[in-house]
Design an enzyme around this catalytic site. Structure first.
Site, PDB file in Angstrom:
ATOM      1  N   GLY A  76      42.075  44.698  40.426  1.00 37.19           N
ATOM      2  CA  GLY A  76      41.274  45.225  39.198  1.00 37.19           C
ATOM      3  C   GLY A  76      39.780  45.847  39.625  1.00 37.19           C
ATOM      4  N   ASP A 208      37.830  40.116  26.895  1.00 37.18           N
ATOM      5  CA  ASP A 208      38.476  41.057  27.545  1.00 37.18           C
ATOM      6  C   ASP A 208      40.069  40.625  27.071  1.00 37.18           C
ATOM      7  OD1 ASP A 208      39.162  43.405  28.494  1.00 37.18           O
ATOM      8  OD2 ASP A 208      39.408  42.664  30.574  1.00 37.18           O
TER       9      ASP A 208
END
Length: 359
Positions: A76, A208
């Protein structure tokens, strides 16, 4: 080559995509591989990633004392995650390293430290566990519980792709199909809301939440992962710049923002509930501004328009959860969880009442 049928074809496609697009998320790539060859493909692709030279220097599978058989799962913006075997405890674990190109940046180190502190302060069956942290070769890492299973995104994608004409008995038991799909969707989201409520009670805000950060274990129970953007804000407020973090679809409309740090997570829970129930996104748009405008206007199709069989009480919960005005939404993750449990238990929900819920 859209649907590789063999390990060789899968690896060929994997290397082709790496060459054209750069580093891949191996976990997401494996979602498109048939179940029968997925495990062997994973091992072959992991070897390929270890020897294949990417543009700009390639990738090396790290060696870490005390752990064996590291296999890259994905990468990520902040970290690279591997699956590994812990021989001392006879278990698989997930190991997350700060990306090599992010090590020198103080903001990424701070985010990494926040994730470690957040996970260390939480203990809930719906949140991935932190086993430890360390440093190797100047790279900091976290050792976490490895959750084998699909992400919520994969569950929805696979449920959407299955034919309505397929016999009921042939469907995977986790798929959102059949007579009990709405109860299944509500149960998943209630468990996620319970985990989020636990975090909020301890001053931790994920910031998130999205289907990619919800992992379904072998028994089908969800686990919240990736606390890389987590905030532990004593003021319980969010600065305007924080709305730029995370993913647009799961970010509440800024124009009507209440300033509560919990607001972002609660909104994301509502959006995911809509997606689980309808297998569609609530808001249309191809740009950040279009998505935000649609959310601010409450411009979404009611779930019953997509599927008239959706239970009325579940639709009331969804509509309340993604209302454009914070005062009309649930005031806490606990309030949303409790209304979902009322629905699952056959009791009247509070979403239809014209009164604020939660605190």
């Amino acid at each position: 080559m859209e649907n590789p049928a063999t390990v060789e074809e899968s690896v060929e496609l994997f290397l082709s995509l790496m060459e054209s697009s750069g580093p891949l998320d191996l976990k997401q790539f494996l979602d498109r591989i048939p179940d029968a060859i997925r495990e062997e493909t994973e091992a072959a692709c992991a070897v390929a990633m270890g020897v294949y030279h990417l543009p700009g220097g390639g990738r090396e599978i790290p060696r870490l004392s005390g752990f064996e058989d590291l296999i890259l799962l994905g990468e990520g913006g902040m970290g690279t995650v591997y699956r590994a075997w812990d021989p001392g405890r006879s278990r698989s674990v997930a190991i997350k390293f700060i990306r090599e190109d992010r090590v020198a940046r103080g903001d990424f180190r701070s985010r990494f430290d926040r994730e470690a502190r957040a996970l260390a302060s939480l203990s809930h069956p719906g949140i991935v566990r932190l086993f430890g942290r360390g440093e190797s070769g100047g790279r900091h890492y976290l050792v976490m519980e490895f959750v084998q299973g699909w992400s919520l995104r994969t569950l929805m994608d696979r449920s959407r792709s299955r034919s309505d004409a397929e016999p009921e008995g042939s469907a995977h038991p986790q798929l959102l199909r059949g007579h009990h799909r709405f109860q299944r969707a509500a149960q998943i989201l209630a468990e996620v809301a319970s985990a989020v409520a636990h975090a909020h009670e301890r001053g931790v805000f994920h910031r998130d939440l999205k289907p990619e950060n919800i992992q379904l274990g072998a028994a089908g129970h969800p686990r919240v992962i990736d606390f890389g953007l987590a905030g532990t804000l004593t003021s319980k407020s969010i600065a305007d710049k924080d709305f730029l973090l995370g993913t647009a679809m799961y970010t509440p409309p800024r124009r009507h923002a209440s300033g509560s740090a919990a607001e972002r997570d609660i909104w994301a829970l509502g959006v995911m509930l809509y997606e689980l129930a309808t297998l569609r996104s609530p808001f249309g748009g191809t740009t950040l501004q279009e998505l935000e405008d649609a959310a601010e206007r409450g411009n979404f199709v009611r779930p019953s328009v997509h599927d008239e069989s959706i239970p009325r009480d579940l639709e009331l919960i969804i509509v309340k959860a993604i209302s454009p005005h914070p005062a009309d939404r649930y005031g806490s993750a606990v309030a949303l969880e409790q209304d979902l449990l009322r629905f699952l238990g056959g009791s009247p929900v509070l979403a239809g009442l014209h009164q604020p819920l939660g605190g």
